[in-house]
Design a protein around this motif. Sequence first.
Motif, PDB file in Angstrom:
ATOM      1  N   SER A  94      86.988  71.303 -34.851  1.00 57.70           N
ATOM      2  CA  SER A  94      87.027  70.586 -36.123  1.00 57.70           C
ATOM      3  C   SER A  94      88.130  69.538 -36.023  1.00 57.70           C
ATOM      4  O   SER A  94      89.134  69.746 -35.338  1.00 57.70           O
ATOM      5  N   PRO A  95      87.937  68.417 -36.694  1.00 64.10           N
ATOM      6  CA  PRO A  95      88.927  67.342 -36.576  1.00 64.10           C
ATOM      7  C   PRO A  95      90.221  67.695 -37.297  1.00 64.10           C
ATOM      8  O   PRO A  95      90.203  68.341 -38.337  1.00 64.10           O
ATOM      9  N   ILE A 108      89.067  58.582 -39.263  1.00 61.71           N
ATOM     10  CA  ILE A 108      88.415  59.260 -38.150  1.00 61.71           C
ATOM     11  C   ILE A 108      88.029  60.713 -38.456  1.00 61.71           C
ATOM     12  O   ILE A 108      86.924  61.133 -38.110  1.00 61.71           O
ATOM     13  N   PRO A 109      88.863  61.531 -39.082  1.00 65.71           N
ATOM     14  CA  PRO A 109      88.459  62.929 -39.308  1.00 65.71           C
ATOM     15  C   PRO A 109      87.125  63.056 -40.054  1.00 65.71           C
ATOM     16  O   PRO A 109      86.293  63.902 -39.715  1.00 65.71           O
ATOM     17  N   GLN A 111      84.648  60.892 -40.047  1.00 67.66           N
ATOM     18  CA  GLN A 111      83.574  60.460 -39.160  1.00 67.66           C
ATOM     19  C   GLN A 111      83.307  61.490 -38.067  1.00 67.66           C
ATOM     20  O   GLN A 111      82.159  61.754 -37.724  1.00 67.66           O
ATOM     21  N   VAL A 112      84.360  62.084 -37.542  1.00 66.13           N
ATOM     22  CA  VAL A 112      84.185  63.143 -36.538  1.00 66.13           C
ATOM     23  C   VAL A 112      83.477  64.337 -37.169  1.00 66.13           C
ATOM     24  O   VAL A 112      82.592  64.946 -36.554  1.00 66.13           O
ATOM     25  N   ALA A 115      79.898  63.579 -37.191  1.00 62.96           N
ATOM     26  CA  ALA A 115      79.342  63.697 -35.835  1.00 62.96           C
ATOM     27  C   ALA A 115      79.116  65.156 -35.473  1.00 62.96           C
ATOM     28  O   ALA A 115      78.096  65.502 -34.856  1.00 62.96           O
ATOM     29  N   LEU A 116      80.048  66.019 -35.866  1.00 63.00           N
ATOM     30  CA  LEU A 116      79.873  67.448 -35.617  1.00 63.00           C
ATOM     31  C   LEU A 116      78.670  67.995 -36.380  1.00 63.00           C
ATOM     32  O   LEU A 116      77.922  68.831 -35.865  1.00 63.00           O
TER      33      LEU A 116
END
Length: 156
Positions: A94-95, A108-109, A111-112, A115-116
Motif C-alpha cells: 500500500s502506498p 502519488i499515493p 494514484q498508486v 493502480a493497486l
Amino acid sequence: MSDSQRFPVAAHALAYLAHKGAISPAQAVPSAILAASIPTNPVVVRRVTALLAKAGLIATRPGASGGAWLLHEPQDISLETVLRAVNGCAHLGSPPAGAKGCPVSEHIPRQVAKALTAADQAAGQALSKITIADLLDQDPASLAAFAPHASCPVAA
C-alpha cells in the motif's frame, strides 16, 4: 508468513484436499499432512486454513483427530474466491501517506492506490476463470495458454 505466501499455500491446500477426497469430517486432512505436501510449517497451514474456513471454503476440526475438509466441489471454487479469502493482492503493498507540502507526495499515493485497485481487479478477473479442479488437471483449458511464471520453481 508473508502476504505473498498466502495465496499459493491456500490454492495448494485446497487442491490437496480435493485430491484426497476430503469432503467430510471423516476424511479430514491434518495440517501436518498438508504442510508436508506444500512443503511448509504446519503453523503456516493453520493460519491459511483459518482464512479459508472464515470464507466458508473449508471446515476444520482441532485436536488429534482434527484436520480440514472441503465444503464445496473443487470445480465450484474459483481461484478468485481463494484470492479474496486470503485478503486479495495485499502482497503488492500500500502506498505511504506522503509528505505534506510536496505536490508529488500529496498526489502519488492516491494514484498508486488506484493502480493497486486496477491490478487487484485484473488478477480477480483472470483467476475467476480457473478452479481448484483445474489445478489438478494435467492440461486444463483455463491454463493451456500459459507457461509457469519465471520466478516460480517448477518440479521437474
